[in-house]
Design an enzyme around this catalytic site. Structure first.
Site, short mmCIF file in Angstrom:
data_model
loop_
_atom_site.label_atom_id
_atom_site.label_comp_id
_atom_site.label_asym_id
_atom_site.label_seq_id
_atom_site.Cartn_x
_atom_site.Cartn_y
_atom_site.Cartn_z
CB CYS A 1 -4.75 116.02 15.09
SG CYS A 1 -3.96 117.62 14.94
NE ARG B 1 -4.20 111.04 18.46
CZ ARG B 1 -3.07 110.38 18.64
NH1 ARG B 1 -3.02 109.43 19.57
NH2 ARG B 1 -2.01 110.64 17.92
CD1 TRP C 1 -3.19 120.50 21.55
CD2 TRP C 1 -1.40 120.57 20.20
NE1 TRP C 1 -2.17 121.13 22.23
CE2 TRP C 1 -1.06 121.18 21.43
CE3 TRP C 1 -0.44 120.50 19.20
CZ2 TRP C 1 0.20 121.72 21.69
CZ3 TRP C 1 0.82 121.03 19.45
CH2 TRP C 1 1.13 121.62 20.69
CG ASN D 1 -1.79 113.10 14.18
OD1 ASN D 1 -1.37 114.16 14.65
ND2 ASN D 1 -1.49 111.93 14.70
N GLY D 2 -0.12 115.25 12.04
CA GLY D 2 1.32 115.29 11.78
C GLY D 2 1.72 116.63 11.21
CD GLU E 1 3.70 113.12 37.56
OE1 GLU E 1 4.56 113.60 36.80
OE2 GLU E 1 2.56 112.79 37.16
CE LYS F 1 -0.36 113.76 36.32
NZ LYS F 1 0.77 114.11 35.52
CD GLU G 1 -0.54 117.42 33.24
OE1 GLU G 1 -0.17 116.42 33.85
OE2 GLU G 1 -0.50 117.47 31.99
CG HIS H 1 21.48 126.21 47.45
ND1 HIS H 1 22.69 126.62 48.00
CD2 HIS H 1 21.28 124.96 47.90
CE1 HIS H 1 23.20 125.63 48.71
NE2 HIS H 1 22.36 124.60 48.66
CE LYS I 1 -2.78 109.96 28.02
NZ LYS I 1 -2.47 110.23 29.42
O1 M6R Z 1 3.26 109.25 26.08
P1 M6R Z 1 4.45 109.75 26.84
O2 M6R Z 1 4.65 109.03 28.13
O3 M6R Z 1 5.71 109.72 26.03
O4 M6R Z 1 4.13 111.25 27.17
C1 M6R Z 1 5.07 112.08 27.78
C2 M6R Z 1 4.44 113.37 28.24
O5 M6R Z 1 3.91 114.09 27.17
C3 M6R Z 1 3.33 113.13 29.28
O6 M6R Z 1 3.78 112.35 30.34
C4 M6R Z 1 2.82 114.48 29.82
O7 M6R Z 1 3.81 115.10 30.57
C5 M6R Z 1 1.54 114.26 30.63
N1 M6R Z 1 0.49 115.12 30.14
C6 M6R Z 1 1.68 114.59 32.06
O8 M6R Z 1 0.50 114.39 32.76
#
Ligand code: M6R
Length: 611
Positions: free
Chosen positions: A2, A27, A75, A101-102, A487, A491, A494, A510, A606
């Site tokens: 959050c 966040r 969140w 937050n936490g 990756e 992308k 998500e 396989h 994030k």
């Molecule tokens: O801040 P970080 O690099 O540790 O975050 C890791 C993942 O949460 C982050 O890369 C996530 O997979 C992204 N939303 C991908 O776009």
């Protein structure tokens, strides 16, 4: 997961807080709220959904007189996204309000104890328990600072909190434990927030609070104490170099697009100061006093994990260091993992706050390993707890989908491979491309990408119109392109919620190839490198099953596909630096065309600060 902000100063506080929440919305964005004092009582305005819903409610509120306020963007962890679970939360007697937050891990036990004393709970959150615990502690400790500390000493888990008192509407309190919280020092005003951009329009002077710090702030003054004994502590304020431009869209439709286009600049920043004047060696003064690892364990999550998988190829090939790459959430539960002498851990995290990666760092340190942190956020937990930290210089990444951070991590890993190769001194350079040539190739990357981005964007847009109806996608790659396939798939899912699988191209036969049909397209990453003939065979196998193929390749390769996308030729494995933005732009355009919320995809946040 959050975002929180507290403000006290000479301006109307609520607009400052709401503006800050906009910059923290990445966040978490399932609900939001603010609290301030008006006519000797708390006004707590909360709304489910994005900040716009809160702003609508605030439009009919008289907020201008408050000069102290705090806000929260959520969140959900404990309790579904709903107004009753949105922050701020008040104590039963309405004397205190809190944003958090936490996760307070022992909240059930504390809740039962408070319920037995007659406290009533209106939400399912751990936060409401905490604010009532502070109110309860206050019965023995009339001074709020002491009651706040007493309650926090009983809470287990992670928190960054801001607290306000109805009877002292010109003061806020804040505290942190294993969750980010930065104090901002303005002129006649002070801030506390989960991230610097929240108050960047007003000040660049910051204090990175430590775990166990408690702050009391008024407009003109602040004090920081230690939680355990309330002894005052002095932290030297630091000046951050980010400017507001870096945290704004600057005319781009979305932060993500802006951040993709920033990558040439990011690479220039990464390279700055890392190459010797003669251009023949790589500089990492932060690591000069540490041994060269005999084996490296890289630990990360999500996109940062993909960077690690990509970097492994260079560290093994160029520096000849054996590398193991681990997903942090798995690594942290491998109880019998041991580090041998001179093995090292490298944790990669854009935010520097990812809970699993931070836990992995702590475990590695407990087991005696030297841990290098590769982070973007200055002063983040990982940056502070690592034995040595390397900053990736990507600047603020606001879009939830990580783009430029990965580019900066990849470049740092390439530089690290060259640095350790030189320090080992015993690698057989005769079978390798000379180091100077590799350094020149890295130095040329910003210009190569800068020249290519606009055309790549055009191509991505064109392809997105053709493939937007697909419900599924394969991403295939081999060798250094396999992590990029992962990756690309991440992308796409998500951002556009299209099911996508990243596969090592050779694995298709396989099992997964059973899924291929005319409606299940494949995005093949096939640059002209030594593995090209093998990837080409896999592409042909897909085509033999009527699968449509987009092939990302170089001019002149012998390949036929439904769509050929040519990218600038770079020596293997540096092709990744142009493959990556192509994948990012394709996902961006797909999501935007489908009308998805590009910068804030559903269900995500994030910074993943929960396990
Ligand atoms: O801040 P970080 O690099 O540790 O975050 C890791 C993942 O949460 C982050 O890369 C996530 O997979 C992204 N939303 C991908 O776009």
């Amino acid at each position: 997961m959050c975002g929180i902000i507290g403000y006290v100063g000479r301006r109307p506080a609520v607009p400052v807080v709401v503006e800050g929440l906009h910059r923290l919305e990445y966040r978490g964005y399932d609900s939001a709220g603010v609290a301030f004092v008006r006519n000797n009582s708390f006004r707590v305005i909360r709304a489910k959904g994005k900040l716009g819903a809160l702003e609508e409610k605030l439009a009919s509120e008289q907020t201008t007189t408050a000069t102290c306020a705090m806000g929260h963007t959520r969140w959900a962890t404990h309790g579904v996204p709903a107004e009753r679970n949105a922050h701020p939360h008040c104590s039963n007697d309405d004397s205190l309000a809190i944003v958090h937050n936490g996760i307070i891990e022992n909240f059930q036990e504390l809740k039962a104890e408070l319920a037995a004393k007659g406290y009533v709970f209106y939400s399912e959150t751990d936060t409401e328990v905490l604010v009532n615990l502070i109110a309860e502690c206050r019965k023995d400790e009339p001074e709020l600072l002491r009651a706040f500390a007493a309650a926090l000493r009983r809470a287990r888990g992670a928190y960054a909190v801001c607290l306000m008192e109805r009877n002292a509407p010109d003061t806020f309190y804040a505290a942190r434990m294993s969750a980010p919280l930065i104090f901002g020092l303005g002129t006649g005003e002070n801030f506390a927030a989960s991230d610097i951009p929240a108050f960047l329009p007003y000040t660049r002077k910051v204090i990175f609070l430590d775990d166990g710090d408690i702050v009391r702030a008024t407009a003109r003054d602040y004090d920081i104490f230690r939680l355990e004994n309330l002894e005052p502590v002095a932290h030297e304020p630091q000046t951050v170099l980010w400017d507001m431009q870096a945290a704004q869209k600057n005319g781009y439709r979305h932060y993500m697009l802006k951040e993709i286009f920033e990558q040439p600049r990011v690479m220039t920043d990464v390279l700055a100061g890392r190459i010797s004047e003669q251009g023949d060696s790589v500089l990492f003064p932060e690591l000069d006093s540490l041994p060269v690892p005999v084996r490296l364990h890289i630990v990360a999550c999500g996109t940062s994990w993909h960077s690690a998988l990509w970097g492994r190829h260079l560290l093994e090939d160029w520096a000849r260091i054996p590398v193991q790459v681990e997903i942090a959430s798995e690594f942290r539960h491998r109880d019998n993992f041991l580090f041998e002498r001179d093995e090292m851990a490298l944790v990669i995290s854009q935010s520097g706050e990812t809970a699993d990666t931070l836990a992995a760092l702590r475990i590695a340190r407990e087991r005696g390993a030297t841990v290098i942190g590769l982070c973007n956020i200055i002063g983040s937990s990982i940056a502070r707890e690592a034995t040595a930290v390397l900053y990736t210089q990507a600047g603020p990444e606001i879009s939830v989908a990580s783009t430029k951070a990965m580019c900066s991590q990849m470049l740092m890993l390439a530089l690290l491979a060259l640095y350790w190769q030189a320090r080992r001194g015993n690698t057989d350079e005769s079978r390798q491309i000379p180091r100077g040539q590799r350094i020149s190739a890295l130095v040329s990357l910003p210009a190569v990408l800068g020249d290519a981005l606009s055309a790549m964007h055009e191509k991505a847009r064109e392809l997105s119109r053709k493939y937007a109806k697909a419900d599924n996608f394969f991403y295939l790659g081999r060798g250094h392109c396999f992590p990029l396939a992962l990756e690309g798939a991440l992308k796409l899912k998500e951002l556009s919620y299209i099911h996508a699988e990243g596969y090592a191209a050779g694995e298709m036969k396989h099992g997964p190839i059973a899924l291929v049909d005319p409606a299940f397209p494949t995005f093949a990453i096939a640059p002209d490198d030594p593995l090209f003939p093998k990837t080409k065979s896999n592409i042909v196998e897909v085509q033999a099953r009527q699968g449509k193929v987009i092939a990302l390749t170089n001019e002149g390769t012998d390949l036929s596909a439904d769509d050929i996308w040519t990218i600038p030729r770079l020596p293997s494995p540096l092709a990744g630096f142009v493959v990556l933005p192509a994948l990012q732009l394709f996902s961006y355009e797909m999501a935007d065309y489908l009308g998805k919320d590009v910068d804030q995809p559903r269900n995500l946040a994030k910074s993943v600060t929960v396990e």
